[in-house]
Design an enzyme around this catalytic site. Structure first.
Site, short mmCIF file in Angstrom:
data_model
loop_
_atom_site.label_atom_id
_atom_site.label_comp_id
_atom_site.label_asym_id
_atom_site.label_seq_id
_atom_site.Cartn_x
_atom_site.Cartn_y
_atom_site.Cartn_z
CE1 TYR A 27 -3.05 3.05 0.54
CE2 TYR A 27 -3.46 2.32 2.79
CZ TYR A 27 -3.70 3.20 1.76
OH TYR A 27 -4.58 4.23 1.93
CE LYS A 60 -6.12 1.98 -0.78
NZ LYS A 60 -6.73 2.07 0.59
#
Length: 292
Positions: free
Chosen positions: A133, A161
């Site tokens: 992320y 992400k």
């Protein structure tokens, strides 16, 4: 399960700030009924920063219990100390979660080599699939495509992400990873463009209140029907943006309450309730989206 519209789920609380089991069940039922691909439990939107470690684990396990196999659950397990991130991740090794979302370390701002060693160490201590992320606006640390490419060679690091909102990252990362590495947008406003450039879905804040629309948009995009997907996206665009009129998850928690999905918009300090002006702005965006 790691593609399409994945919701970064809010953690519902009662007026005293305790996690509300009944509202959590209502939220999960809503996402099951409206086509959400998976749930991220206790990520940034789920207020991981203000839950104790015990509460963090309890909320993930409660989410698994209430989901009851109807929808995949991904646990947020990021921390800015590698040992802590490993401990959080290992807690869910045999829990039933399908993977973990691990944010780049925040505040201490490691080098690119530090980021590589951090995520490598986590991957070595679990068999769970790991979703990297990258959200430099919150962490103060930007994981560059070259580092993602190195990490993607590790077997159980399967996705990222990417929440910079920089669409050039899609091409840059795709050039450095295998075809089965999954690219997920972490920015609702640019998610459709991200998918049109080759991304596979979005981990979405907007999906908390527009689950069916986000699921439909992602499905259309996956089928190459971008004209139809863009009709949905244009209707949601004010909402994508105005859910960040104040720091996340302040606006989205209020929006969930406004739609009757949770009983309160209670947050824990230092997060405070939405201002009157912010509420009016989010309300107008909900109305524009046809949700209110």
């Amino acid at each position: 399960m790691f593609t399409g519209s994945i919701v970064a789920l809010v953690t519902p609380m009662d007026e005293k700030g305790n996690v509300s089991r009944s509202c959590l069940k209502k939220l999960i039922d809503y996402h099951v009924a409206n086509g959400t691909s998976a749930i991220v439990s206790v990520g940034t939107t789920g207020e991981s920063a203000t839950l104790s470690h015990d509460e963090h684990g309890d909320v993930v396990m409660m989410t698994l219990e209430l989901a009851d196999g109807r929808i995949p659950v991904i646990a947020g397990t990021g921390a800015n100390a590698t040992a802590e991130a490993i401990s959080l991740t290992q807690r869910f090794n045999d829990s039933g979660v399908v993977g973990c979302l691990t944010v780049t370390p925040y505040y201490n701002r490691p080098t690119q080599e530090g980021l590589f060693q951090h995520f490598k160490a986590i991957a070595e201590h679990t068999d769970l699939p790991q979703i990297l992320y990258n959200v430099p606006s919150r962490t103060g640390c930007d994981m560059l495509p070259e580092t993602v490419g190195r990490l993607a060679e590790i077997k159980n690091i399967i996705a990222i992400k990417e929440a910079t909102g920089n669409l050039t990252r899609v091409h840059q990362i795709k050039e450095l990873v295998s075809d089965d590495f999954i690219l997920l947008s972490g920015d609702d406003a640019s998610a459709l463009d991200f998918m049109q450039l080759g991304g596979h879905g979005v981990i979405s804040v907007t999906a908390n209140v527009a689950a069916r629309d986000m699921a439909d948009m992602c499905k259309l995009a996956a089928e190459g029907q971008f004209t139809e997907a863009r009709v949905i996206n244009q209707r949601l665009m004010p909402l994508h943006n105005k859910l960040f009129v104040e720091p996340n998850p302040i606006p989205v928690k209020w929006a969930c309450k406004a739609l009757g999905l949770v009983a309160t918009d209670t947050l824990r300090l230092p997060m405070t309730p939405i201002t009157d002006n912010g509420r009016d702005i989010v309300k107008a965006a909900l109305q524009h989206a046809g949700l209110l």
